[in-house]
Motif scaffolding. Structure first.
Motif, short mmCIF file in Angstrom:
data_model
loop_
_atom_site.label_atom_id
_atom_site.label_comp_id
_atom_site.label_asym_id
_atom_site.label_seq_id
_atom_site.Cartn_x
_atom_site.Cartn_y
_atom_site.Cartn_z
N GLU A 83 0.86 -1.19 0.00
CA GLU A 83 0.00 0.00 0.00
C GLU A 83 0.89 1.23 0.00
O GLU A 83 2.11 1.11 0.11
N GLY A 122 -9.01 6.68 5.91
CA GLY A 122 -9.36 7.15 7.23
C GLY A 122 -8.25 7.96 7.86
O GLY A 122 -7.23 8.26 7.22
N ALA A 149 -15.13 -3.19 -2.71
CA ALA A 149 -14.56 -1.92 -2.24
C ALA A 149 -13.82 -1.21 -3.37
O ALA A 149 -12.85 -1.73 -3.93
N GLY A 162 -6.06 9.92 5.06
CA GLY A 162 -5.82 9.61 3.65
C GLY A 162 -6.81 8.60 3.11
O GLY A 162 -7.69 8.11 3.82
N ALA A 206 -7.09 5.46 -0.35
CA ALA A 206 -6.54 4.87 -1.58
C ALA A 206 -7.68 4.16 -2.31
O ALA A 206 -8.62 3.66 -1.68
N ALA A 207 -7.55 4.12 -3.64
CA ALA A 207 -8.61 3.54 -4.47
C ALA A 207 -8.00 2.62 -5.51
O ALA A 207 -6.96 2.92 -6.08
P1 HAM Z 1 -7.03 -0.72 1.24
O1 HAM Z 1 -8.48 -0.76 1.63
O2 HAM Z 1 -6.21 -1.87 1.63
O3 HAM Z 1 -6.45 0.63 1.82
O4 HAM Z 1 -6.92 -0.55 -0.34
C1 HAM Z 1 -7.59 0.49 -1.00
C2 HAM Z 1 -8.23 -0.01 -2.29
O5 HAM Z 1 -7.26 -0.69 -3.09
C3 HAM Z 1 -9.34 -1.04 -2.10
O6 HAM Z 1 -10.57 -0.42 -1.79
C4 HAM Z 1 -9.37 -1.71 -3.46
O7 HAM Z 1 -10.11 -0.90 -4.38
C5 HAM Z 1 -7.90 -1.69 -3.87
N1 HAM Z 1 -7.28 -3.00 -3.60
C6 HAM Z 1 -6.79 -3.47 -2.44
N2 HAM Z 1 -6.30 -4.72 -2.58
C7 HAM Z 1 -6.50 -5.07 -3.87
C8 HAM Z 1 -6.19 -6.22 -4.65
N3 HAM Z 1 -5.57 -7.29 -4.15
N4 HAM Z 1 -6.53 -6.22 -5.98
C9 HAM Z 1 -7.14 -5.14 -6.54
N5 HAM Z 1 -7.43 -4.01 -5.84
C10 HAM Z 1 -7.12 -3.97 -4.53
C11 HAM Z 1 -5.16 1.03 1.70
O8 HAM Z 1 -4.37 0.55 0.92
C12 HAM Z 1 -4.80 2.22 2.55
N6 HAM Z 1 -3.41 2.58 2.29
C13 HAM Z 1 -5.74 3.38 2.27
C14 HAM Z 1 -5.37 4.61 3.03
C15 HAM Z 1 -4.63 5.65 2.56
N7 HAM Z 1 -5.69 4.86 4.29
C16 HAM Z 1 -5.16 6.03 4.62
N8 HAM Z 1 -4.52 6.51 3.60
#
Ligand code: HAM
Length: 415
Positions: free
Chosen positions: A81, A284, A279, A302, A304-305
């Motif tokens: 991430e 958050g 998702a 922050g 992420a999408a």
């Molecule tokens: P996360 O919920 O783990 O948050 O990932 C954010 C988005 O990345 C998910 O909603 C999804 O759309 C995409 N995603 C995650 N894993 C996969 C996967 N294996 N394959 C395809 N898409 C995926 C974070 O990563 C945190 N860093 C968000 C954040 C930023 N919080 C605070 N700042």
């Protein structure tokens, strides 16, 4: 075929790239409108950075990271991430000293060894943003309004926004105990995964996707109803700012998220157009994380999408038909001197920003015309001995079939 892509990874082929570039350009534009500046961090970091920030007990750290020892026996990890790396860069480069509030965004690949399925890859792409230095609930709302604006500009209006407050170091421990007491009453009926979580991370049990777990925990106490005064006020402010912006949302007391660094606000944006991996984005507040990673105490928030998931939604909505602009001029060469002349001319046109193409394969006129058609070139100019001698040729409009006479010394594209 000797070599293939690794399971859970994908080539993004030339036919698909215009869709990606369209999304990226909207992301960059909206990030700019919200005054975020881009940061690019390395694709791999010290393993400890992720273990420390995301949490040792999370699925990501305990079973999904691509961790390896390099040749000097240092443990490195492909970033799962972007938050931890952005914060590491913020601390390492003293970005907080340049300005009291730092707003950054990123676009790039992330790596998690999950079981691949639709919408879940091992190398996937995210865009995300982090704002460091302020605890104002306005920023929490900005962090949700930002991806929503991106979705709106891309033509997606069917999503749902769920928000929760996961409290802080003051109120969470007491709530955790309360929840553990309740969970222990039904312990034997919980799924094995949830049983493991009761001791260390009971909040995640509420987030379980298992039907039985959800039933058992249906009436259990929720964090947002047991917040300290500060967190209660913060959550109330976030909600009232949303109301003022007329953005609709739902409070979901079960929303916990799979990363341990959150304090106060946590949120997720989901789309019914996606299957079980619904998702689109999540994020958050993480007011303790910068200090946890060795920086000065600095609040942050922050999101992420996922880009692949976003593209899946766009394709379901029939909004993924972007194409790279085809050549404006396709030169058909009749002999070797003509091939060389058309190549030099194409180079000249390219320097003027006109997309021009020639034949490199010595093909017949018919097959060069077919190629020009396949590439949907706007115009074709056939060049042979005669044309080179007279410096005159025909510019053929491939759509209308109309031909006009032109001088080869001064090729002008009709407007
Ligand atoms: P996360 O919920 O783990 O948050 O990932 C954010 C988005 O990345 C998910 O909603 C999804 O759309 C995409 N995603 C995650 N894993 C996969 C996967 N294996 N394959 C395809 N898409 C995926 C974070 O990563 C945190 N860093 C968000 C954040 C930023 N919080 C605070 N700042």
């Amino acid at each position: 075929m000797k070599f293939r892509t690794i399971k859970g990874t994908k080539d993004i082929l030339p036919d698909e790239i215009a869709g990606w570039q369209h999304v990226e350009s909207v992301v960059r534009r909206v990030m700019h409108d919200f005054n975020y500046r881009e940061i690019r961090t390395p694709a791999f970091e010290q393993t400890g950075l992720f273990a420390r920030s995301i949490g040792e007990l999370t699925d990501i750290v305990s079973k999904e990271m691509y961790t390896f020892l390099d040749r000097s026996e240092e443990s490195l990890t492909l970033r799962p991430e972007g938050t931890a790396a952005a914060l590491r860069a913020y601390i390492q480069n003293n970005l907080g000293e340049q300005s009291p509030l730092t707003k950054v965004y990123y676009i790039g690949p992330m790596f998690r060894q999950e079981r691949p399925q639709a919408g879940r890859l091992r190398q996937f792409h995210q865009f995300g943003a982090e704002a460091l230095g302020a605890s104002s609930p306005l920023l929490d709302v900005e962090m949700m309004a930002l991806p929503l604006e991106i979705y709106k500009q891309l033509g997606i209006d069917h999503y749902s926004l769920k928000i929760n407050s996961v409290g802080c170091e003051k109120c969470r421990p007491a709530y955790k105990k309360l929840l553990q007491t309740e969970l222990r009453k039904v312990f034997s009926q919980l799924s094995p995964d949830s049983q493991v979580r009761v001791g260390q991370n009971p909040l995640r049990v509420l987030d379980s996707k298992n039907e039985k777990d959800r039933e058992l925990t249906n009436n259990m106490p929720l964090m947002y109803k047991h917040l300290c005064e500060e967190c209660t006020l913060h959550f109330a402010s976030v909600r009232s700012i949303f109301d003022a912006l007329t953005i609709s949302y739902e409070v979901d007391g079960r929303l916990v998220r799979g990363l341990d660094y959150y304090t106060k606000t946590a949120f997720e944006i989901t789309s019914t157009a996606l299957g079980s991996q619904d998702a689109l984005a999540g994020g958050g507040r993480y007011d303790l994380l910068v200090e946890e990673l060795g920086g000065k105490s600095t609040p942050g928030v922050g999101f992420a999408a996922g880009i692949e998931r976003l593209l899946m939604v766009l394709s379901q909505l029939g909004k993924s038909d972007q194409k790279q602009a085809p050549p404006v001029i396709y030169f058909v060469g009749l002999d070797e001197p003509a091939h060389i002349w058309t190549f030099l001319k194409a180079t000249e046109l390219r320097q003027k920003g006109i997309c021009a193409e020639v034949d490199y394969l010595g093909r017949s006129v018919k097959s060069q015309m077919r190629e020009a058609n396949r590439q949907q070139a706007h115009y074709v100019i056939v060049v042979g001995e005669q044309e080179l001698k007279t410096k005159a040729a025909k510019l053929k409009n491939m759509l209308s079939g109309e031909e006009i006479s032109i001088s080869l010394d001064d090729i002008k594209i009709p407007t």
